[in-house]
Scaffold this motif. Structure first.
Motif, PDB file in Angstrom:
ATOM      1  N   THR A  28       0.858  -1.184   0.000  1.00 45.28           N
ATOM      2  CA  THR A  28       0.000   0.000   0.000  1.00 45.28           C
ATOM      3  C   THR A  28       0.889   1.226   0.000  1.00 45.28           C
ATOM      4  O   THR A  28       1.719   1.393   0.895  1.00 45.28           O
ATOM      5  N   SER A  29       0.744   2.052  -1.030  1.00 40.05           N
ATOM      6  CA  SER A  29       1.565   3.257  -1.173  1.00 40.05           C
ATOM      7  C   SER A  29       0.668   4.486  -1.050  1.00 40.05           C
ATOM      8  O   SER A  29      -0.276   4.660  -1.820  1.00 40.05           O
ATOM      9  N   GLN A  30       0.982   5.317  -0.064  1.00 42.91           N
ATOM     10  CA  GLN A  30       0.178   6.510   0.196  1.00 42.91           C
ATOM     11  C   GLN A  30       1.008   7.766  -0.055  1.00 42.91           C
ATOM     12  O   GLN A  30       2.117   7.897   0.468  1.00 42.91           O
ATOM     13  N   ASP A  31       0.487   8.665  -0.866  1.00 38.68           N
ATOM     14  CA  ASP A  31       1.142   9.941  -1.128  1.00 38.68           C
ATOM     15  C   ASP A  31       1.085  10.782   0.142  1.00 38.68           C
ATOM     16  O   ASP A  31      -0.001  11.137   0.621  1.00 38.68           O
ATOM     17  N   GLU A  77      -6.032   8.791  -3.204  1.00 42.84           N
ATOM     18  CA  GLU A  77      -6.288   7.409  -2.821  1.00 42.84           C
ATOM     19  C   GLU A  77      -4.979   6.616  -2.851  1.00 42.84           C
ATOM     20  O   GLU A  77      -4.145   6.822  -3.738  1.00 42.84           O
ATOM     21  N   PRO A  78      -4.768   5.724  -1.886  1.00 44.53           N
ATOM     22  CA  PRO A  78      -3.534   4.924  -1.921  1.00 44.53           C
ATOM     23  C   PRO A  78      -3.504   3.995  -3.126  1.00 44.53           C
ATOM     24  O   PRO A  78      -4.555   3.582  -3.636  1.00 44.53           O
ATOM     25  N   VAL A  79      -2.296   3.692  -3.578  1.00 45.57           N
ATOM     26  CA  VAL A  79      -2.105   2.755  -4.682  1.00 45.57           C
ATOM     27  C   VAL A  79      -1.745   1.399  -4.068  1.00 45.57           C
ATOM     28  O   VAL A  79      -0.843   1.309  -3.228  1.00 45.57           O
ATOM     29  N   ILE A  80      -2.451   0.359  -4.472  1.00 47.29           N
ATOM     30  CA  ILE A  80      -2.253  -0.980  -3.895  1.00 47.29           C
ATOM     31  C   ILE A  80      -1.861  -1.951  -5.007  1.00 47.29           C
ATOM     32  O   ILE A  80      -2.512  -2.000  -6.060  1.00 47.29           O
ATOM     33  N   TYR A  81      -0.803  -2.723  -4.771  1.00 53.58           N
ATOM     34  CA  TYR A  81      -0.322  -3.651  -5.789  1.00 53.58           C
ATOM     35  C   TYR A  81       0.479  -4.772  -5.132  1.00 53.58           C
ATOM     36  O   TYR A  81       0.819  -4.698  -3.945  1.00 53.58           O
ATOM     37  N   LYS A  91       6.593  12.289  -2.115  1.00 57.10           N
ATOM     38  CA  LYS A  91       7.027  11.453  -1.000  1.00 57.10           C
ATOM     39  C   LYS A  91       5.909  10.472  -0.677  1.00 57.10           C
ATOM     40  O   LYS A  91       4.747  10.876  -0.539  1.00 57.10           O
ATOM     41  N   TYR A  92       6.266   9.192  -0.583  1.00 58.89           N
ATOM     42  CA  TYR A  92       5.262   8.160  -0.374  1.00 58.89           C
ATOM     43  C   TYR A  92       5.587   7.309   0.847  1.00 58.89           C
ATOM     44  O   TYR A  92       6.753   6.965   1.084  1.00 58.89           O
ATOM     45  N   LYS A  93       4.552   6.962   1.584  1.00 58.44           N
ATOM     46  CA  LYS A  93       4.683   6.022   2.696  1.00 58.44           C
ATOM     47  C   LYS A  93       4.204   4.664   2.208  1.00 58.44           C
ATOM     48  O   LYS A  93       3.103   4.546   1.659  1.00 58.44           O
ATOM     49  N   ASP A 142       5.565 -19.176  16.209  1.00 53.96           N
ATOM     50  CA  ASP A 142       5.982 -20.254  15.315  1.00 53.96           C
ATOM     51  C   ASP A 142       6.662 -19.736  14.056  1.00 53.96           C
ATOM     52  O   ASP A 142       6.986 -20.516  13.157  1.00 53.96           O
ATOM     53  N   ASN A 143       6.878 -18.421  13.981  1.00 50.49           N
ATOM     54  CA  ASN A 143       7.563 -17.802  12.841  1.00 50.49           C
ATOM     55  C   ASN A 143       6.870 -18.076  11.505  1.00 50.49           C
ATOM     56  O   ASN A 143       7.496 -18.012  10.454  1.00 50.49           O
ATOM     57  N   SER A 144       5.561 -18.393  11.548  1.00 56.13           N
ATOM     58  CA  SER A 144       4.853 -18.672  10.301  1.00 56.13           C
ATOM     59  C   SER A 144       4.419 -17.398   9.593  1.00 56.13           C
ATOM     60  O   SER A 144       4.084 -17.434   8.415  1.00 56.13           O
ATOM     61  N   ILE A 145       4.406 -16.295  10.307  1.00 58.20           N
ATOM     62  CA  ILE A 145       3.992 -15.030   9.723  1.00 58.20           C
ATOM     63  C   ILE A 145       5.189 -14.091   9.664  1.00 58.20           C
ATOM     64  O   ILE A 145       5.876 -13.883  10.658  1.00 58.20           O
ATOM     65  N   LYS A 146       5.427 -13.529   8.497  1.00 62.94           N
ATOM     66  CA  LYS A 146       6.529 -12.580   8.373  1.00 62.94           C
ATOM     67  C   LYS A 146       6.083 -11.207   8.847  1.00 62.94           C
ATOM     68  O   LYS A 146       4.938 -10.814   8.615  1.00 62.94           O
ATOM     69  N   PRO A 147       6.977 -10.452   9.463  1.00 62.29           N
ATOM     70  CA  PRO A 147       6.615  -9.096   9.884  1.00 62.29           C
ATOM     71  C   PRO A 147       6.423  -8.202   8.669  1.00 62.29           C
ATOM     72  O   PRO A 147       7.058  -8.390   7.628  1.00 62.29           O
ATOM     73  N   SER A 148       5.529  -7.247   8.795  1.00 62.04           N
ATOM     74  CA  SER A 148       5.316  -6.293   7.708  1.00 62.04           C
ATOM     75  C   SER A 148       6.560  -5.424   7.534  1.00 62.04           C
ATOM     76  O   SER A 148       7.403  -5.326   8.428  1.00 62.04           O
ATOM     77  N   ILE A 149       6.662  -4.810   6.368  1.00 59.56           N
ATOM     78  CA  ILE A 149       7.782  -3.929   6.032  1.00 59.56           C
ATOM     79  C   ILE A 149       7.237  -2.524   5.836  1.00 59.56           C
ATOM     80  O   ILE A 149       6.226  -2.336   5.157  1.00 59.56           O
TER      81      ILE A 149
END
Length: 235
Positions: A70-73, A80-84, A225-227, A193-200
């Motif tokens: 999710t990229s937010q200006d 609107e955020p761009v999602i891909y 600038k984008y978050k 259980d390390n089955s889920i990766k942390p978000s970036i």
């Protein structure tokens, strides 16, 4: 990067010297990147003195896999955020790289919709890519500068791209700089259980310089600038 030990002390001292040299280069690149971020949005066309475009961008190991981005200006937060979706994989050298064509096409679809036809990599160079759109419109992108630090805890890089937009009867050149800084989201905690990766989480600074290629006095004519936030998905 590391020299194998052997042949008495000569090679040992040579290995130490080279490792320190690489550390110095990385330190200089980090300083360059931090300066670019601190100067934004008052940016001038960068000079990539330590650039090495013979190597692709290398990502930390925790980037491997498929992600929903999710990229937010930040400047225009009413947008609107761009999602891909994007993918990062392990190459033949056991390094994590991005699927450039697939990722670019995914971003392009989110922005251009059905106007985008396809994105094609140059088989002879990791730095060249063509984006094909409808109505005989295509964009030729060529990376001319690349700097990044080597750090397992953070991805920090800067690329300069010359984009030539072609349409029947006309062509237009633009230079685009993208400064990217990513790390694991601080609020995220790995499952037991390390089955889920942390978000970036991260920020991208984008500057456009127009068509005067190589002129260091050129000031950015447009900045954004984008978050960004990456959430791991199975496929």
């Amino acid at each position: 990067m590391k020299i194998l030990l052997g042949l008495i002390l000569c090679l040992i001292f040579q290995g130490i010297f080279l490792e320190n040299s690489f550390a110095l280069v990385d330190s200089n690149v980090r300083e360059f990147l931090e300066n670019r971020v601190n100067q934004w949005p008052e940016l001038y066309l960068p000079s990539f003195k330590l650039s090495d475009t013979s190597k692709d961008l290398i990502y930390p190991k925790w980037f491997e896999g498929n992600w929903l981005v999710t990229s937010q200006d930040i400047v225009n937060d009413s947008e609107e955020p761009v999602i891909y979706k994007v993918n990062f994989f392990k190459n033949d050298s056991d390094l994590i790289v991005g699927d450039r064509a697939k990722n670019s096409e995914s971003i392009g679809k989110a922005i251009f919709g059905e106007t985008l036809i396809k994105v094609v990599n140059d088989p002879q160079s990791i730095n060249n890519q063509i984006t094909y759109l409808k109505d005989d419109f295509y964009i030729d992108s060529r990376i001319t500068g690349r700097n990044q630090i080597q750090d397992d805890d953070i991805f920090f890089a800067d690329e300069l791209i010359i984009q030539t937009a072609h349409k029947p009867g006309a062509s237009r050149i633009n230079q685009v700089e993208t400064i990217t800084k990513f790390q694991k989201c601080s609020e995220e905690i790995l499952e037991v259980d390390n089955s889920i990766k942390p978000s970036i989480c991260g920020v991208q600074y984008v500057a456009s310089y127009g068509s005067k290629v190589g002129d260091p006095s050129i000031r950015a004519i447009k900045t954004n600038k984008y978050k960004l936030k990456f959430e791991f998905i199975e496929s």
